[in-house]
Scaffold this active site. Structure first.
Site, PDB file in Angstrom:
ATOM      1  N   GLY A 137      -0.135  -0.280  -1.576  1.00 58.15           N
ATOM      2  CA  GLY A 137      -0.892   0.481  -0.596  1.00 58.15           C
ATOM      3  C   GLY A 137       0.013   1.453   0.134  1.00 58.15           C
TER       4      GLY A 137
ATOM      5  CD  GLN B  54       3.207   2.997   4.711  1.00 58.67           C
ATOM      6  OE1 GLN B  54       2.123   2.916   4.157  1.00 58.67           O
ATOM      7  NE2 GLN B  54       4.222   2.234   4.365  1.00 58.67           N
TER       8      GLN B  54
ATOM      9  CB  CYS C 103       5.708  -2.640   4.801  1.00 61.96           C
ATOM     10  SG  CYS C 103       5.165  -1.034   5.400  1.00 61.96           S
ATOM     11  CG  LEU C 104       5.732   1.089  -0.346  1.00 60.97           C
ATOM     12  CD1 LEU C 104       4.909   2.242  -0.913  1.00 60.97           C
ATOM     13  CD2 LEU C 104       6.742   0.588  -1.371  1.00 60.97           C
TER      14      LEU C 104
ATOM     15  CG  HIS D 193       0.066  -3.922   5.464  1.00 62.82           C
ATOM     16  ND1 HIS D 193       1.149  -4.771   5.563  1.00 62.82           N
ATOM     17  CD2 HIS D 193       0.591  -2.673   5.317  1.00 62.82           C
ATOM     18  CE1 HIS D 193       2.269  -4.055   5.490  1.00 62.82           C
ATOM     19  NE2 HIS D 193       1.960  -2.781   5.333  1.00 62.82           N
ATOM     20  CD  GLU D 194      -1.203   0.066   3.269  1.00 58.03           C
ATOM     21  OE1 GLU D 194      -0.698   0.992   3.940  1.00 58.03           O
ATOM     22  OE2 GLU D 194      -0.515  -0.727   2.595  1.00 58.03           O
TER      23      GLU D 194
ATOM     24  CG  HIS E 261       1.007   1.401   7.905  1.00 52.96           C
ATOM     25  ND1 HIS E 261       2.273   1.373   8.451  1.00 52.96           N
ATOM     26  CD2 HIS E 261       1.087   0.662   6.769  1.00 52.96           C
ATOM     27  CE1 HIS E 261       3.073   0.649   7.681  1.00 52.96           C
ATOM     28  NE2 HIS E 261       2.378   0.198   6.646  1.00 52.96           N
TER      29      HIS E 261
HETATM   30 NI    NI Z   1       2.995  -0.954   5.060  1.00 54.07          NI
END
Ligand code: NI
Length: 170
Positions: free
Chosen positions: A46, A51, A92-93, A134-135, A138
């Site tokens: 995701g 991000q 998480c990226l 989660h997204e 963000h």
């Molecule tokens: Ni993330």
């Protein structure tokens, strides 16, 4: 194909609250394509626009085994969340190499526009429900490590800052 640079925690820009997407136009469609390229290239499941330093309510997800079922959520709104919660290890990226448990609603219902700007309702459970929550965090300027204890969070922050200094020296 365009790969976009991903902001890394504790970059303060990750705490920006995203604004609704005004129109699903050519600019947004190009952004979706680039975000999908970036997510697949980074082996993520995701990616939120936050991000990549775009502060509009746009998410791309793919939790499929084959990495060939992209899901685009624009202006997502959760309309129902189960009282039942589950703890899953999340990563998480924007926080590479860190995985820890976060409690989330086990099942959710939401509405969102798809990549063509069509309004959709969907239900999600399991990994997809975790990933969407989660997204969506963000988009509200929240990174998953903020659910962890201050002690753990500070350790992660130090580790990330150290990695960044080492990368800058290299
Ligand atoms: Ni993330």
């Amino acid at each position: 194909m365009a790969l976009l640079p991903i902001l890394c925690y504790p970059d303060p820009r990750l705490h920006t609250v995203a604004k609704p997407v005004q129109a699903v136009d050519a600019r947004i469609k190009a952004l979706i394509a680039d975000m999908l390229d970036t997510m697949y290239d980074a082996n993520g499941i995701g990616l939120a626009a936050t991000q990549i330093n775009v502060h509009e309510r746009l998410i791309v997800i793919d939790v499929s085994e084959g990495r060939n079922e992209p899901l685009v959520l624009i202006n997502p709104e959760i309309t129902w969340a189960s009282a039942d919660q589950q703890v899953n290890d999340e990563g998480c990226l924007s926080v590479p190499g860190i995985y820890d448990g976060v409690a989330r609603a086990s099942a959710i219902r939401l509405t969102a526009l798809d990549g063509e700007g069509v309004s959709r309702s969907l239900e999600a459970e399991g990994l997809l429900a975790v990933c969407i929550q989660h997204e969506m965090d963000h988009l509200m300027g929240k990174v998953f490590v903020e659910y962890l204890s201050p002690l753990k969070r500070n350790r992660i922050k130090s580790k990330m800052l150290k990695a960044r200094r080492e990368a800058e020296r290299a």
